[in-house]
Design a protein around this motif. Structure first.
Motif, PDB file in Angstrom:
ATOM      1  N   SER A 103      27.800  31.384  39.236  1.00  0.00           N
ATOM      2  CA  SER A 103      27.342  31.296  40.621  1.00  0.00           C
ATOM      3  C   SER A 103      28.210  30.383  41.474  1.00  0.00           C
ATOM      4  CB  SER A 103      25.892  30.784  40.667  1.00  0.00           C
ATOM      5  OG  SER A 103      25.824  29.424  40.262  1.00  0.00           O
ATOM      6  N   ARG A 104      29.084  29.604  40.843  1.00  0.00           N
ATOM      7  CA  ARG A 104      29.929  28.661  41.556  1.00  0.00           C
ATOM      8  C   ARG A 104      31.260  29.313  41.922  1.00  0.00           C
ATOM      9  NH1 ARG A 104      28.115  26.260  44.159  1.00  0.00           N
ATOM     10  NH2 ARG A 104      29.574  24.502  44.237  1.00  0.00           N
ATOM     11  N   THR A 111      35.788  35.679  37.887  1.00  0.00           N
ATOM     12  CA  THR A 111      35.873  37.138  37.998  1.00  0.00           C
ATOM     13  C   THR A 111      36.137  37.821  36.661  1.00  0.00           C
ATOM     14  OG1 THR A 111      36.633  36.957  40.296  1.00  0.00           O
ATOM     15  CG2 THR A 111      37.037  39.045  39.155  1.00  0.00           C
ATOM     16  N   PRO A 112      37.114  37.373  35.863  1.00  0.00           N
ATOM     17  CA  PRO A 112      37.318  38.023  34.553  1.00  0.00           C
ATOM     18  C   PRO A 112      36.098  37.932  33.651  1.00  0.00           C
ATOM     19  CG  PRO A 112      39.216  36.674  35.136  1.00  0.00           C
ATOM     20  CD  PRO A 112      38.150  36.360  36.133  1.00  0.00           C
ATOM     21  N   LEU A 113      35.414  36.793  33.653  1.00  0.00           N
ATOM     22  CA  LEU A 113      34.222  36.648  32.823  1.00  0.00           C
ATOM     23  C   LEU A 113      33.111  37.573  33.301  1.00  0.00           C
ATOM     24  CD1 LEU A 113      33.982  32.809  32.129  1.00  0.00           C
ATOM     25  CD2 LEU A 113      34.487  34.635  30.507  1.00  0.00           C
ATOM     26  N   ILE A 115      33.484  40.460  34.756  1.00  0.00           N
ATOM     27  CA  ILE A 115      33.842  41.815  34.319  1.00  0.00           C
ATOM     28  C   ILE A 115      33.571  41.984  32.829  1.00  0.00           C
ATOM     29  CG2 ILE A 115      35.759  43.428  34.043  1.00  0.00           C
ATOM     30  CD1 ILE A 115      37.013  42.226  36.544  1.00  0.00           C
ATOM     31  N   LEU A 116      33.919  40.980  32.040  1.00  0.00           N
ATOM     32  CA  LEU A 116      33.693  41.043  30.599  1.00  0.00           C
ATOM     33  C   LEU A 116      32.210  41.128  30.277  1.00  0.00           C
ATOM     34  CD1 LEU A 116      34.833  40.893  27.704  1.00  0.00           C
ATOM     35  CD2 LEU A 116      34.691  38.389  27.882  1.00  0.00           C
ATOM     36  N   PHE A 117      31.404  40.311  30.940  1.00  0.00           N
ATOM     37  CA  PHE A 117      29.959  40.337  30.708  1.00  0.00           C
ATOM     38  C   PHE A 117      29.356  41.668  31.139  1.00  0.00           C
ATOM     39  CE2 PHE A 117      29.596  35.434  31.114  1.00  0.00           C
ATOM     40  CZ  PHE A 117      30.140  35.316  29.844  1.00  0.00           C
ATOM     41  N   THR A 118      29.855  42.203  32.259  1.00  0.00           N
ATOM     42  CA  THR A 118      29.342  43.491  32.736  1.00  0.00           C
ATOM     43  C   THR A 118      29.655  44.606  31.745  1.00  0.00           C
ATOM     44  OG1 THR A 118      29.664  42.752  35.024  1.00  0.00           O
ATOM     45  CG2 THR A 118      29.363  45.119  34.658  1.00  0.00           C
ATOM     46  N   PHE A 119      30.817  44.536  31.115  1.00  0.00           N
ATOM     47  CA  PHE A 119      31.209  45.549  30.131  1.00  0.00           C
ATOM     48  C   PHE A 119      30.200  45.625  28.993  1.00  0.00           C
ATOM     49  CE2 PHE A 119      33.418  46.871  26.284  1.00  0.00           C
ATOM     50  CZ  PHE A 119      34.055  48.027  26.697  1.00  0.00           C
ATOM     51  N   THR A 120      29.681  44.473  28.566  1.00  0.00           N
ATOM     52  CA  THR A 120      28.726  44.455  27.450  1.00  0.00           C
ATOM     53  C   THR A 120      27.391  45.083  27.812  1.00  0.00           C
ATOM     54  OG1 THR A 120      27.889  42.243  28.039  1.00  0.00           O
ATOM     55  CG2 THR A 120      29.807  42.356  26.586  1.00  0.00           C
ATOM     56  N   MET A 121      27.105  45.221  29.095  1.00  0.00           N
ATOM     57  CA  MET A 121      25.849  45.834  29.513  1.00  0.00           C
ATOM     58  C   MET A 121      25.870  47.342  29.311  1.00  0.00           C
ATOM     59  SD  MET A 121      25.026  43.728  33.034  1.00  0.00           S
ATOM     60  CE  MET A 121      23.547  44.697  33.326  1.00  0.00           C
ATOM     61  N   PHE A 122      27.038  47.931  29.294  1.00  0.00           N
ATOM     62  CA  PHE A 122      27.148  49.386  29.223  1.00  0.00           C
ATOM     63  C   PHE A 122      27.664  49.886  27.875  1.00  0.00           C
ATOM     64  CE2 PHE A 122      27.655  48.177  33.680  1.00  0.00           C
ATOM     65  CZ  PHE A 122      26.697  48.958  34.280  1.00  0.00           C
ATOM     66  N   PHE A 123      28.313  49.009  27.110  1.00  0.00           N
ATOM     67  CA  PHE A 123      28.888  49.427  25.837  1.00  0.00           C
ATOM     68  C   PHE A 123      28.497  48.432  24.751  1.00  0.00           C
ATOM     69  CE2 PHE A 123      31.685  50.905  29.217  1.00  0.00           C
ATOM     70  CZ  PHE A 123      31.799  52.255  28.927  1.00  0.00           C
TER      71      PHE A 123
END
Length: 297
Positions: A103-104, A111-113, A115-123
């Motif tokens: 949030s900071r 941004t890279p983190l 994207i990485l965290f979002t990837f784990t939500m779908f795969f």
């Protein structure tokens, strides 16, 4: 004047229709709960014959006595409470630890983190690879197998992150920095005390998920002493193991058939009562936290 009168009448008509629909919807959702409660404390014969519609008939607590006489139910209750309390605490700490840095705006690598965290939500790796990994880690049939594989939910991380961004003014962070406060001091003394609504939402989300969880226990646990309540309920309801809870007698088959229905309703009440008791206390924070965290982001 006529236009104004028509407008007032239209508003009243809308309110009447709206209240009427809400009452109907409330009754639709409330009736099954009332029926289950009534059926669980009614005479099993009247329940089987379909005589119980709303109010209990032939008051009887035989189903509850039979359920609590089963040691497996008490073991499952104890294990589920432990899993829920410990798991919710771990999940909440992990969620805060991930959501606050994301949030900071001054957090390097945000941004890279994300994207990485979002990837784990779908795969995900799938059930078999996950089972192999858990086995290699020595977590099979272990207490922590119910907690560590699901130690954090990325959906909840993003929900809390959005709350931090939208509900905690940036000026508070700047003022804390000027006063010499470090990041952890700002988090524990400023951010978290102002985040009671979203914390309550997270506690409710995680606690309900742990309380209703049975799949992980079904896959990873083999020791019955570590089974969850939901797993024991599944055995009773799905595999029809109510016979082991009833003392054999002269009319064993008839008693089993009659009492089985009441036991099912009693188990539903026993399994859901803690959650039903928790929600009214968290309702105010729940609504506030979800609305603020979801809309302003």
């Amino acid at each position: 004047m006529q236009t104004r009168t028509f407008k007032l009448d239209s508003d009243k008509l809308f309110d009447i229709i709206n209240i009427g629909l809400l009452i109907v919807i409330t009754l639709i959702f409330l009736y099954p709960l009332l029926f289950v409660v009534s059926a669980s404390i009614s005479d099993p014969l009247k329940v089987t014959n379909g005589e119980v519609w709303l109010w209990p008939k032939g008051f009887s607590l035989e189903a509850y006595k039979t359920v609590f006489a089963n040691k497996d139910i008490l073991i499952g209750y104890k294990n589920t409470i432990i899993y829920t309390v410990v798991g919710t605490a771990v999940n909440l700490c992990m969620t805060i630890a991930a959501a606050y840095p994301l949030s900071r705006k001054d957090f390097y690598g945000r941004t890279p983190l994300t994207i990485l965290f979002t990837f784990t939500m779908f795969f995900s790796g799938g059930l078999i690879p996950t089972y192999i990994v858990i086995g290699k880690l020595g977590l099979l049939n272990h207490f922590w197998v119910m907690i560590l594989p699901n130690a954090v939910s990325m959906f909840n991380v993003y929900l809390m992150r959005t709350y931090f961004q939208s509900s905690i003014p940036e000026e508070l962070h700047e003022a804390a920095t000027i006063d010499g406060a470090r990041k952890l001091t700002t988090l524990f003394r400023i951010v978290l005390p102002l985040s009671a609504p979203i914390i309550a939402v997270m506690i409710l989300f995680y606690a309900v998920e742990y309380w209703n969880s049975y799949f992980n226990a079904l896959i990873y646990l083999s020791d019955r002493a570590k089974f969850t309540l939901q797993l024991f309920l599944r055995e009773i309801l799905v595999q029809n193991q109510t016979a082991s809870m009833i003392q054999p007698g002269q009319n064993f088959a008839l008693k089993q058939a009659l009492l089985a229905q009441s036991i099912k309703y009693a188990l539903i009440i026993i399994a859901n009562l803690p959650v039903l008791m928790l929600y009214p206390f968290a309702q105010r924070y729940f609504v506030q936290g979800v609305m603020i965290g979801a809309i302003k982001g």
